[in-house]
Design an enzyme around this catalytic site. Sequence first.
Site, PDB file in Angstrom:
ATOM      1  N   ARG A  18     -14.943   2.815  -5.941  1.00  0.00           N
ATOM      2  CA  ARG A  18     -14.692   3.053  -6.932  1.00  0.00           C
ATOM      3  C   ARG A  18     -14.156   2.540  -7.941  1.00  0.00           C
ATOM      4  NH1 ARG A  18      -9.883   6.282  -5.730  1.00  0.00           N
ATOM      5  NH2 ARG A  18     -11.947   8.179  -5.700  1.00  0.00           N
ATOM      6  N   CYS A  70      -5.817  14.962  -2.935  1.00  0.00           N
ATOM      7  CA  CYS A  70      -5.789  12.855  -2.518  1.00  0.00           C
ATOM      8  C   CYS A  70      -4.716  12.707  -2.871  1.00  0.00           C
ATOM      9  CB  CYS A  70      -6.170  12.088  -3.473  1.00  0.00           C
ATOM     10  SG  CYS A  70      -6.023  10.554  -2.833  1.00  0.00           S
ATOM     11  N   CYS A 120      -5.348  13.378  -7.346  1.00  0.00           N
ATOM     12  CA  CYS A 120      -4.650  12.091  -6.669  1.00  0.00           C
ATOM     13  C   CYS A 120      -3.560  12.477  -7.510  1.00  0.00           C
ATOM     14  CB  CYS A 120      -4.700  10.857  -7.095  1.00  0.00           C
ATOM     15  SG  CYS A 120      -4.351   9.721  -6.231  1.00  0.00           S
ATOM     16  N   CYS A 143       5.836  -5.106  -6.186  1.00  0.00           N
ATOM     17  CA  CYS A 143       5.015  -5.416  -5.309  1.00  0.00           C
ATOM     18  C   CYS A 143       4.740  -6.040  -7.878  1.00  0.00           C
ATOM     19  CB  CYS A 143       4.299  -4.403  -5.797  1.00  0.00           C
ATOM     20  SG  CYS A 143       3.912  -2.863  -4.510  1.00  0.00           S
ATOM     21  N   CYS A 186      10.236   2.565  -8.171  1.00  0.00           N
ATOM     22  CA  CYS A 186       9.946   2.141  -6.942  1.00  0.00           C
ATOM     23  C   CYS A 186      11.033   0.561  -6.389  1.00  0.00           C
ATOM     24  CB  CYS A 186       8.752   2.404  -6.726  1.00  0.00           C
ATOM     25  SG  CYS A 186       8.246   1.475  -5.143  1.00  0.00           S
ATOM     26  N   CYS A 240       3.452  -3.986 -10.568  1.00  0.00           N
ATOM     27  CA  CYS A 240       3.662  -2.375 -10.715  1.00  0.00           C
ATOM     28  C   CYS A 240       4.834  -2.736 -11.471  1.00  0.00           C
ATOM     29  CB  CYS A 240       4.062  -2.156  -9.491  1.00  0.00           C
ATOM     30  SG  CYS A 240       4.315  -0.521  -9.616  1.00  0.00           S
ATOM     31  N   CYS A 279      -8.036   6.349   1.776  1.00  0.00           N
ATOM     32  CA  CYS A 279      -8.200   5.902   0.219  1.00  0.00           C
ATOM     33  C   CYS A 279      -8.246   4.190   0.305  1.00  0.00           C
ATOM     34  CB  CYS A 279      -7.968   6.418  -1.209  1.00  0.00           C
ATOM     35  SG  CYS A 279      -8.481   5.759  -2.410  1.00  0.00           S
TER      36      CYS A 279
HETATM   37  N1  SAM Z   1       3.882   4.006  -4.231  1.00  0.00           N
HETATM   38  C1  SAM Z   1       2.312   4.247  -3.465  1.00  0.00           C
HETATM   39  C2  SAM Z   1       1.858   2.932  -2.786  1.00  0.00           C
HETATM   40  O1  SAM Z   1       2.315   1.590  -3.359  1.00  0.00           O
HETATM   41  O2  SAM Z   1       0.540   2.944  -2.592  1.00  0.00           O
HETATM   42  C3  SAM Z   1       1.546   4.706  -4.412  1.00  0.00           C
HETATM   43  C4  SAM Z   1       1.432   4.512  -6.159  1.00  0.00           C
HETATM   44  S1  SAM Z   1       0.811   2.631  -6.044  1.00  0.00           S
HETATM   45  C5  SAM Z   1       0.581   2.571  -7.899  1.00  0.00           C
HETATM   46  C6  SAM Z   1      -1.184   2.424  -6.099  1.00  0.00           C
HETATM   47  C7  SAM Z   1      -1.590   1.417  -6.537  1.00  0.00           C
HETATM   48  O3  SAM Z   1      -2.237   1.156  -8.105  1.00  0.00           O
HETATM   49  C8  SAM Z   1      -1.478  -0.029  -5.730  1.00  0.00           C
HETATM   50  O4  SAM Z   1      -1.719  -0.127  -4.643  1.00  0.00           O
HETATM   51  C9  SAM Z   1      -2.187  -1.102  -6.326  1.00  0.00           C
HETATM   52  O5  SAM Z   1      -3.021  -1.219  -5.954  1.00  0.00           O
HETATM   53  C10 SAM Z   1      -2.816  -0.259  -8.179  1.00  0.00           C
HETATM   54  N2  SAM Z   1      -1.839  -0.911  -8.742  1.00  0.00           N
HETATM   55  C11 SAM Z   1      -0.865  -0.493  -8.732  1.00  0.00           C
HETATM   56  N3  SAM Z   1      -0.478  -0.789 -10.133  1.00  0.00           N
HETATM   57  C12 SAM Z   1      -1.627  -1.648 -10.547  1.00  0.00           C
HETATM   58  C13 SAM Z   1      -1.138  -2.569 -11.736  1.00  0.00           C
HETATM   59  N4  SAM Z   1      -0.897  -3.438 -12.926  1.00  0.00           N
HETATM   60  N5  SAM Z   1      -2.827  -2.788 -11.707  1.00  0.00           N
HETATM   61  C14 SAM Z   1      -4.443  -2.535 -11.011  1.00  0.00           C
HETATM   62  N6  SAM Z   1      -3.778  -1.629  -9.601  1.00  0.00           N
HETATM   63  C15 SAM Z   1      -2.559  -1.354 -10.174  1.00  0.00           C
HETATM   64  C1  DTB Z   2      -6.032   3.054  -6.833  1.00  0.00           C
HETATM   65  O1  DTB Z   2      -6.269   2.520  -6.273  1.00  0.00           O
HETATM   66  N1  DTB Z   2      -6.118   3.131  -8.372  1.00  0.00           N
HETATM   67  C2  DTB Z   2      -5.358   4.101  -8.050  1.00  0.00           C
HETATM   68  C3  DTB Z   2      -4.402   4.994  -7.585  1.00  0.00           C
HETATM   69  N2  DTB Z   2      -5.561   4.659  -6.255  1.00  0.00           N
HETATM   70  C4  DTB Z   2      -3.482   5.834  -7.381  1.00  0.00           C
HETATM   71  C5  DTB Z   2      -4.052   3.718  -8.941  1.00  0.00           C
HETATM   72  C6  DTB Z   2      -3.699   2.437 -10.309  1.00  0.00           C
HETATM   73  C7  DTB Z   2      -2.442   2.323 -11.521  1.00  0.00           C
HETATM   74  C8  DTB Z   2      -2.734   1.591 -12.262  1.00  0.00           C
HETATM   75  C9  DTB Z   2      -1.136   1.238 -13.279  1.00  0.00           C
HETATM   76  C10 DTB Z   2      -1.040   2.254 -13.909  1.00  0.00           C
HETATM   77  O2  DTB Z   2      -1.182   3.046 -14.752  1.00  0.00           O
HETATM   78  O3  DTB Z   2       0.538   2.133 -13.100  1.00  0.00           O
HETATM   79 FE1  SF4 Z   3       5.939   1.519  -5.669  1.00  0.00          FE
HETATM   80 FE2  SF4 Z   3       4.430   0.078  -7.217  1.00  0.00          FE
HETATM   81 FE3  SF4 Z   3       4.363  -0.983  -5.122  1.00  0.00          FE
HETATM   82 FE4  SF4 Z   3       3.668   1.870  -5.104  1.00  0.00          FE
HETATM   83  S1  SF4 Z   3       2.384  -0.307  -6.458  1.00  0.00           S
HETATM   84  S2  SF4 Z   3       5.373   0.708  -3.655  1.00  0.00           S
HETATM   85  S3  SF4 Z   3       4.984   2.468  -7.048  1.00  0.00           S
HETATM   86  S4  SF4 Z   3       6.337  -0.510  -6.893  1.00  0.00           S
END
Ligand code: SAM
Ligand code: DTB
Ligand code: SF4
Length: 331
Positions: free
Chosen positions: A270, A138, A107, A67, A63, A70, A198
């Site tokens: 949640r 979702c 989702c 973030c 990606c 992530c 959501c």
């Molecule tokens: N790329 C899209 C976005 O950022 O909206 C969708 C996927 S992203 C992984 C969805 C959400 O997962 C993020 O907005 C964040 O709140 C949560 N998330 C991602 N990595 C995480 C982590 N390591 N621990 C907790 N929550 C996480």
């Molecule tokens: C949300 O708030 N948490 C979910 C879902 N929406 C997409 C994602 C959590 C991701 C946790 C880190 C991972 O598994 O990479």
């Molecule tokens: Fe990309 Fe992860 Fe950020 Fe979603 S949370 S926009 S997958 S870097």
Amino acid sequence: MNAPFRPADPAQPRHDWTLDEVEALFDLPFTELVFRAAEVHRRWFDPTELQISQLLSVKTGGCPENCGYCAQSQHFKTGLAASKLMDAQTVIDAAREARDGGAQRFCMGAAWRDLKDRDLPKVAAMISGVKALGLETCATLGMLTPEQAKALKTAGLDYYNHNLDTGPDYYDQVVTTRTYQDRLDTLAAVRDAGMATCCGGIVGMGETRRDRAGLLHQLAILPAHPDSLPVNDLMPIPGTPLAGSEAVDPLEFVRMIAVARLVCPKSMVRIAAGREHMTKELQALCFLAGANSIFVGGRLLTTANPDKDSDAALLADLKMRPMSPKVSEPA
Ligand code: SAM
Ligand code: DTB
Ligand code: SF4
């Protein structure tokens, strides 16, 4: 700070919260906060019921966003292998398995900054196939244009997940490749297309309590409260800038849930990421404080989640049960 103002009926949704009011809720004595949240929870929901969702990463890694939490950002060396967008049929087969395992909502997550029009037909096929199984649908695919949001709605998408992640004052410590306003704009496109939202965030990224209040304040003053409000406890990912953040005290996590319940009384709150590290006692306190939704299945997107058997044991111990699914009409 003054004691928080308590309206005549605290269960009625309000959109005129101030940040100070939200922060003052966090400062209440713990037992008073949890009691108030539990009262509000009971006004809108059966507190013995849980909404059950299951996640699938339909496009993993690579990606372009940065973030700081992530695993999937290409800016950090997390050791995650990137993969292409899955075939619709593979996704539909996984959704059927999730449904047969008890999930009500499926989702689909993609590691994209934004949805590209060239991927829309495949994504639309996944959505309509999952919807035809009788599941709530979702997706979380990054930023959307208003036209794309309408196309997803037409394909049968019920919910769109797009998190604000943290309070506006801490946001640029977490991500700099997009703005808070970008997130709000996509949420507006989702609402305008007639989909449910959501939207929530993450705790444990080094933010202050005021930043946590800032996130919940932003959600509370949205034109419509999120239908689902995920609270993620950071899953620390080695190689990301936030991997070494101090863990949030479990009672502070419960406070976050309770304040979410009070400021967005009708939302499904949640416990999202982080249950893997939580005791059953902590989860039980969260349910008492107004959480009424979880992700099931041994995997979130790239990280671990409690397996089926441990969640079945948790629900049995607590004598809680899945919410009856809203019957969704196939598209
Ligand atoms: N790329 C899209 C976005 O950022 O909206 C969708 C996927 S992203 C992984 C969805 C959400 O997962 C993020 O907005 C964040 O709140 C949560 N998330 C991602 N990595 C995480 C982590 N390591 N621990 C907790 N929550 C996480
Ligand atoms: C949300 O708030 N948490 C979910 C879902 N929406 C997409 C994602 C959590 C991701 C946790 C880190 C991972 O598994 O990479
Ligand atoms: Fe990309 Fe992860 Fe950020 Fe979603 S949370 S926009 S997958 S870097």
